[in-house]
Enzyme design. Structure first.
Site, PDB file in Angstrom:
ATOM      1  N   HIS A 119      39.105 -43.747  18.843  1.00 48.59           N
ATOM      2  CA  HIS A 119      37.787 -43.135  19.537  1.00 48.59           C
ATOM      3  C   HIS A 119      37.923 -41.607  20.060  1.00 48.59           C
ATOM      4  O   HIS A 119      36.540 -41.175  19.645  1.00 48.59           O
ATOM      5  CB  HIS A 119      37.814 -43.886  20.937  1.00 48.59           C
ATOM      6  CG  HIS A 119      36.038 -43.082  21.494  1.00 48.59           C
ATOM      7  ND1 HIS A 119      34.696 -43.529  20.981  1.00 48.59           N
ATOM      8  CD2 HIS A 119      36.069 -42.393  22.493  1.00 48.59           C
ATOM      9  CE1 HIS A 119      34.202 -43.369  21.884  1.00 48.59           C
ATOM     10  NE2 HIS A 119      34.838 -42.767  23.055  1.00 48.59           N
TER      11      HIS A 119
ATOM     12  N   TYR B  36      44.283 -53.282  20.010  1.00 56.09           N
ATOM     13  CA  TYR B  36      42.862 -53.988  20.698  1.00 56.09           C
ATOM     14  C   TYR B  36      42.438 -54.179  18.868  1.00 56.09           C
ATOM     15  O   TYR B  36      40.897 -55.412  19.341  1.00 56.09           O
ATOM     16  CB  TYR B  36      41.515 -53.004  21.491  1.00 56.09           C
ATOM     17  CG  TYR B  36      41.634 -51.740  21.140  1.00 56.09           C
ATOM     18  CD1 TYR B  36      40.719 -51.425  19.419  1.00 56.09           C
ATOM     19  CD2 TYR B  36      42.007 -51.108  21.879  1.00 56.09           C
ATOM     20  CE1 TYR B  36      39.334 -50.348  19.614  1.00 56.09           C
ATOM     21  CE2 TYR B  36      41.027 -49.629  21.257  1.00 56.09           C
ATOM     22  CZ  TYR B  36      40.192 -49.043  20.182  1.00 56.09           C
ATOM     23  OH  TYR B  36      39.596 -48.020  19.931  1.00 56.09           O
TER      24      TYR B  36
ATOM     25  N   ARG C  84      34.885 -46.821  12.181  1.00 58.86           N
ATOM     26  CA  ARG C  84      36.110 -46.470  13.261  1.00 58.86           C
ATOM     27  C   ARG C  84      37.308 -46.480  12.624  1.00 58.86           C
ATOM     28  O   ARG C  84      37.872 -46.601  13.097  1.00 58.86           O
ATOM     29  CB  ARG C  84      35.748 -45.892  14.343  1.00 58.86           C
ATOM     30  CG  ARG C  84      36.788 -45.631  15.326  1.00 58.86           C
ATOM     31  CD  ARG C  84      36.277 -44.979  16.714  1.00 58.86           C
ATOM     32  NE  ARG C  84      35.959 -45.419  17.111  1.00 58.86           N
ATOM     33  CZ  ARG C  84      37.286 -46.527  17.876  1.00 58.86           C
ATOM     34  NH1 ARG C  84      38.409 -46.413  17.713  1.00 58.86           N
ATOM     35  NH2 ARG C  84      36.770 -47.961  18.848  1.00 58.86           N
TER      36      ARG C  84
END
Length: 391
Positions: free
Chosen positions: A288, A297, A284
């Site tokens: 998200h 993160y 990805r």
């Protein structure tokens, strides 16, 4: 600048990122390059695979250009939707950036009579099924629950509940098997959804009843902020062994490999050999959803490494090296891409506001006194605004 460089154009934060934020330290054992089915290297070189070569041996240069076009236009649509959300035109958007090969390769492996059960990120598969891309945006704008007839394209409405569509797909597959149809079903989900109980149930039922279903997991490495190694101690495709059916890991950034492996899995299903788990190992590239900040993160060097494996760029390299496409083709596609972006912008801004009372419809098949009462209360509430304006 060419369309396939959309990901590369985005500015990257320094490896240090935001002060005071915490990123996950990836498990080095899982960072190593996994064994997977690959037919096209990141450099655009064609490699042979004895087991799956037969499923793409007949692909013509025209079809290769078609796969490239599918990926480019899907990425353009996705980039426009992200921009529209940032402009306040959509409430939320789940980008597929980086996952185009997994979706286009698997989507083009399907027959018209096969049935698709997506999550909420399968914009490329929707494109392959002939769903108008502007219809995907109504739900994210809040004007409908999905703007297409699922049975018109054998493409179910987007599913927000994580993992539940795998049960729907399994039940549907069991049904068509009892009807004697030779079509197949495919259910899409992500690595995060693989931890849901619904997915485990689906695996159990599909195996026991030999359902003609393909479970297509797009392992994009991150379930929001949770890396894959926080969810499993073995590669995801190996989970199929415990349920008694095969699993295979494919290079999710290789559109040819995804096409071949999905064709193989669908053929198994149609021949009465039961379910298959396909793990498309991809990444990805963006957030998200547009409400997420991935810089909190994960490290920029990880994204940079995956940018080098860009699915669109690798197919372009192969097309150019094989003389299957010239600059005229790429220029025409760029023009088509920009036209698609304009059409999407205009369609979204022209969407009418929904009927305020539509939410009370179809709650019960035969109506309900409580719903009638709530509708009347809401009508009185709406009327109060008119009274205030009239004062």
């Amino acid at each position: 600048m060419t369309v396939e460089s959309t990901a590369a154009r985005k500015p990257r934060r320094s490896a240090g990122g935001k002060a005071g934020t915490k990123r996950t330290t990836r498990n080095t054992a899982q960072d190593t390059e996994p064994e997977l089915v690959q037919l096209l290297t990141p450099e655009g070189e064609r490699v042979k695979n004895a087991e799956y070569e037969q499923y793409v041996a007949g692909v013509t240069p025209e079809e290769l250009r078609g796969l490239y076009r599918d990926m480019v236009l899907t990425r353009r649509f996705d980039a426009e939707a992200t921009a529209l959300q940032r402009q306040g035109e959509l409430g939320l958007w789940a980008s597929l950036l980086g996952q185009e090969a997994a979706q286009i390769g698997s989507g083009r492996a399907l027959r018209d009579d096969d049935y698709v059960f997506p999550t909420y990120r399968e914009h490329g598969v929707a494109w392959c099924r002939g769903v108008d891309p502007t219809n995907l945006l109504g739900m994210f704008r809040g004007v409908n629950n999905g703007g297409w007839d699922p049975n018109g394209n054998n493409f179910h409405l987007y599913t927000i509940v994580i993992g539940s569509q795998t049960l729907h797909a399994t039940g549907y597959a069991m049904g068509i098997a009892k009807d004697g149809a030779d079509s197949a079903v495919i259910a899409y989900f992500g690595d995060g959804a693989s931890s849901q109980g619904d997915v485990a149930e689906s695996f159990t039922f599909s195996a026991v009843y030999n359902a003609p279903v393909v479970f297509f997991c797009q392992n994009n490495q991150w379930a929001i902020s949770e890396p894959t190694e926080r969810q499993t101690r073995v590669p995801l495709y190996q989970r199929a062994r415990g349920y008694g059916f095969p699993g295979v890991r494919v290079d999710g950034n290789d559109v040819l490999a995804c096409l071949a492996v999905t064709k193989w899995a669908l053929e198994r299903a149609r021949n009465g050999e039961g379910p298959t788990l396909v793990e498309a190992y991809t990444y990805r590239m963006g957030a998200h959803t547009t409400s997420d900040d991935p810089t909190r993160y994960r490290h920029d060097d990880e994204r940079a490494a995956w940018e080098a494996k860009d699915p669109i760029l690798r197919l372009r390299r192969y097309l150019e090296a094989s003389n299957h496409a010239d600059e005229g083709f790429f220029a025409e596609l760029e023009t088509e891409s920009e036209a698609l972006g304009r059409r999407v912008r205009e369609a979204v801004r022209a969407m009418p506001d929904p009927d305020h009372f539509a939410m009370f419809e179809n709650v019960y098949a035969d109506g309900h006194a409580l719903v009638d009462e709530e509708r009347a209360q809401f009508a009185a509430y709406q009327a109060s605004f008119a009274d205030v304006e009239g004062v």
